[in-house]
Design an enzyme around this catalytic site. Structure first.
Site, PDB file in Angstrom:
ATOM      1  N   TYR A 101       0.865  -1.191   0.000  1.00  0.00           N
ATOM      2  CA  TYR A 101       0.000   0.000   0.000  1.00  0.00           C
ATOM      3  C   TYR A 101       0.895   1.233   0.000  1.00  0.00           C
ATOM      4  CZ  TYR A 101      -3.082   3.690   1.620  1.00  0.00           C
ATOM      5  OH  TYR A 101      -3.784   4.871   1.710  1.00  0.00           O
ATOM      6  N   GLU A 189      -3.215   7.477  -4.187  1.00  0.00           N
ATOM      7  CA  GLU A 189      -3.134   6.211  -3.444  1.00  0.00           C
ATOM      8  C   GLU A 189      -3.004   5.028  -4.405  1.00  0.00           C
ATOM      9  OE1 GLU A 189      -5.883   4.780   0.113  1.00  0.00           O
ATOM     10  OE2 GLU A 189      -6.714   4.117  -1.801  1.00  0.00           O
TER      11      GLU A 189
END
Ligand code: GDP
Ligand code: MN
Length: 380
Positions: A101, A189
């Site tokens: 992530y 993101e």
């Protein structure tokens, strides 16, 4: 403005961030053509501005044209938590060794940019934050100094990415930071950022929120605005010149003045309900405006009661009352309406409405009582 995944990936690509090759499609035939062009196996991915598409069945692997056709047929038109799929992104499938992530966002209280990196990707970051917060390596970045490669290298070490991923990830994170800053993002993101079995690091997903305040710097953003699929209620309200914001609750709200409309949301919450919208009819609460407001609220199938909260100032309540009566002649309203009318000429307004009151049109003396009644009528 939020971007679709494919737009986010195309945005990333401008800043040199590696993404799998692919193309967007609005029809099944186009999707098959994109799959042929990308080379099999491919993944067919629903383009909706909501996460968790994988779990919802919006992401499928296809090994050949027949499978690509089958999946595109199933996914186009699918409803994913209230978002209808109008486009799919078809890309060359990746062989995943590791899922990470990575994100940049603004840390407002600390006046810095915040980078978050975790070796536990592919799941919701909120979940990682809740269950193993130590698995997220946070990096505060001074916006004046920016992010250099040395710092990024220490960061990937901190996050314990696989050795084989570290240098590529550090370079990618610097590019992602550039994208975030120069590209005027509120959020950039990647979840998951992957290491492939061939040892390549690239972005498998993209979530980008652009800072609307920077629109003037980016004429190229017009193409993103063109694909914005708006809340149909908001579109309808805009067409009628109303200040309206769609929310998720069941109590439709009409108030005059932004402050009173906000207070009305609060009071509905306090009464244990949830507002379906914010709607400020402003000063001109005549029949036209009231009818338009009721029409927009009536178009929302979630609305099970309506709370009209008017405090007359310059707006005269008797005029508002006439507006309500005229509007009810014009629009058949599905949900019961609870009125709270106070302020200038309230007595005259209530007198005008008295003969029209019923169990579908109810007057309450105070804002709190009206909210409680509207919430009770809204049920569950
Ligand atoms: P989201 O569910 O909306 O966040 O969509 P993602 O694009 O993040 O995909 C969800 C999950 O699908 C990923 O975490 C992967 O596990 C899987 N996935 C997506 N693309 C591929 C791919 O090319 N190959 C493989 N093996 N899995 C994929
Ligand atoms: Mn994802």
């Amino acid at each position: 403005m939020d971007l679709f995944e494919y737009q986010g990936k195309q945005y990333f690509a401008r800043f040199g961030i590696p993404v799998p090759p692919g193309g967007v499609a609005e029809t099944v035939d186009e999707a098959v053509a994109q799959a042929d062009a990308a080379g099999y196996p491919v993944v067919v991915k629903a383009q909706v501005k909501v996460g968790g598409r994988g779990k919802a069945g919006g992401i499928k692997l296809a090994n050949n044209a027949d499978e690509a056709r089958e999946h595109a047929t199933a996914i186009l038109g699918m409803d994913i938590r209230g978002h209808v799929v109008h486009r799919v992104w078809v890309e060359r499938a990746s062989d995943i060794a590791e899922e990470y992530y990575a994100s940049f966002t603004l840390d407002r209280p600390n006046k810095v940019h915040l980078g978050m990196l975790s070796a536990q990707g592919g799941v919701e970051i909120e979940e990682v934050a809740a269950t193993s917060p130590e698995a997220i390596a946070r990096l505060a970045i001074d916006p004046v100094r920016g992010l250099d490669l040395e710092t990024a290298r220490r960061w990937v070490d901190d996050a314990s990415l696989a050795e084989a991923a570290r240098e590529q990830a550090a370079v990618l994170l610097c590019d992602l930071y550039t994208c975030y800053v120069q590209g005027d993002c509120d959020l950039a993101e990647i979840n998951p950022l992957i290491l492939t079995t061939e040892g390549k690091v690239h972005a498998l997903d993209a979530k980008v929120t652009l800072d609307d305040n920077a629109t003037f710097r980016h004429p190229e953003w017009a193409e993103f605005a063109a694909t914005e699929t708006e809340d149909p209620r908001e579109q309808m309200a805009r067409d009628r010149g109303l200040t309206y914001i769609g929310l998720d609750g069941t109590v439709g709200i009409i108030a005059n003045g932004a402050g009173l409309a906000m207070s009305t949301l609060d009071v509905v919450n306090q009464a244990g309900g949830a507002a379906a919208n914010f709607l400020d009819i402003g000063g001109g609460a005549n029949a036209d405006v009231m009818a338009s407001a009721l029409e927009v609220i009536n178009s929302d199938p979630k609305v099970t009661s309506i709370f009209v909260n008017i405090f007359g100032g310059i707006t005269r309540v008797d005029e508002v009352a006439k507006g309500i009566i005229a509007a009810l002649d014009r629009v058949a309203i599905a949900a019961p309406i609870v009125l709270r009318l106070d302020g200038t000429n309230a007595e005259a307004g209530r007198a005008l409405l008295a003969p029209h009151l019923s169990d579908r049109l109810i007057a309450e003396p105070t804002m709190l009582e009206a909210a409680a009644r509207a919430v009770a009528l809204a049920g569950g």
